[in-house]
Motif scaffolding. Structure first.
Motif, PDB file in Angstrom:
ATOM      1  N   SER A  15       0.687  -1.213  -0.071  1.00  0.00           N
ATOM      2  CA  SER A  15       0.003  -0.064  -0.065  1.00  0.00           C
ATOM      3  C   SER A  15       0.770   1.319  -0.045  1.00  0.00           C
ATOM      4  CB  SER A  15      -0.774  -0.024   1.214  1.00  0.00           C
ATOM      5  OG  SER A  15      -0.160  -0.023   2.517  1.00  0.00           O
ATOM      6  N   LEU A  28      -4.010   4.091   0.078  1.00  0.00           N
ATOM      7  CA  LEU A  28      -4.211   3.478  -1.517  1.00  0.00           C
ATOM      8  C   LEU A  28      -3.433   2.079  -1.503  1.00  0.00           C
ATOM      9  CD1 LEU A  28      -3.176   6.777  -3.177  1.00  0.00           C
ATOM     10  CD2 LEU A  28      -5.452   6.146  -2.441  1.00  0.00           C
ATOM     11  N   ARG A  32      -4.882   1.467  -7.474  1.00  0.00           N
ATOM     12  CA  ARG A  32      -4.922   2.917  -7.001  1.00  0.00           C
ATOM     13  C   ARG A  32      -3.624   3.514  -6.430  1.00  0.00           C
ATOM     14  NH1 ARG A  32      -8.882   4.905  -3.407  1.00  0.00           N
ATOM     15  NH2 ARG A  32      -8.881   6.708  -4.549  1.00  0.00           N
ATOM     16  N   ALA A  33      -2.826   2.568  -5.974  1.00  0.00           N
ATOM     17  CA  ALA A  33      -1.672   2.919  -5.383  1.00  0.00           C
ATOM     18  C   ALA A  33      -0.386   3.005  -6.500  1.00  0.00           C
ATOM     19  CB  ALA A  33      -1.197   1.886  -4.451  1.00  0.00           C
ATOM     20  N   LYS A  35      -1.436   3.739  -9.493  1.00  0.00           N
ATOM     21  CA  LYS A  35      -1.650   4.967 -10.531  1.00  0.00           C
ATOM     22  C   LYS A  35      -1.214   6.400  -9.640  1.00  0.00           C
ATOM     23  CE  LYS A  35      -5.649   7.061 -12.790  1.00  0.00           C
ATOM     24  NZ  LYS A  35      -7.011   7.031 -13.062  1.00  0.00           N
ATOM     25  N   PHE A  36      -1.385   6.116  -8.308  1.00  0.00           N
ATOM     26  CA  PHE A  36      -0.767   7.429  -7.540  1.00  0.00           C
ATOM     27  C   PHE A  36       0.663   7.716  -7.621  1.00  0.00           C
ATOM     28  CE2 PHE A  36       1.258   8.564  -3.677  1.00  0.00           C
ATOM     29  CZ  PHE A  36       0.616   9.996  -3.621  1.00  0.00           C
ATOM     30  N   GLU A  39       1.654   9.058 -10.957  1.00  0.00           N
ATOM     31  CA  GLU A  39       1.188  10.337 -11.135  1.00  0.00           C
ATOM     32  C   GLU A  39       2.239  11.460 -10.279  1.00  0.00           C
ATOM     33  OE1 GLU A  39      -2.711  13.147 -10.614  1.00  0.00           O
ATOM     34  OE2 GLU A  39      -2.919  11.036 -10.845  1.00  0.00           O
ATOM     35  N   TRP A  52      -5.523  13.708  -4.165  1.00  0.00           N
ATOM     36  CA  TRP A  52      -5.960  12.198  -4.089  1.00  0.00           C
ATOM     37  C   TRP A  52      -6.493  12.206  -2.559  1.00  0.00           C
ATOM     38  CZ3 TRP A  52      -5.511   7.377  -6.409  1.00  0.00           C
ATOM     39  CH2 TRP A  52      -5.120   7.356  -7.556  1.00  0.00           C
TER      40      TRP A  52
END
Length: 75
Positions: A15, A28, A32-33, A35-36, A39, A52
């Motif tokens: 995570s 996350l 999602r983690a 993708k974060f 980004e 976020w």
């Protein structure tokens, strides 16, 4: 608009934990983690973390302050 500050993140085994001034703001996991992390590397890290976590200023605070509903009984 002021830039957000005070955010940091820690990548763990499964995570990513985002904190704001030392308090956990979001955790996350999975896609999602990933993708974060993609980004946050490519953009302004503070701004990405603010978005976020939902702690993002939209610029309408001044207008909302003047709305009759927010006058506290004064009209």
């Amino acid at each position: 608009m002021p830039q957000p500050h005070g955010f940091s993140y820690e990548q763990r085994a499964d995570s990513v934990v985002i904190t704001h001034h030392g308090r956990t703001a979001a955790t996350l996991r999975g896609g999602r983690a990933e993708k974060f992390l993609a980004e946050v590397v490519s953009g302004d890290a503070q701004l990405v973390m603010a978005r976020w976590t939902g702690a993002y200023k939209f610029g309408n605070e001044r207008m909302a302050r003047n709305h009759p509903r927010n006058q506290g009984g004064r009209r």
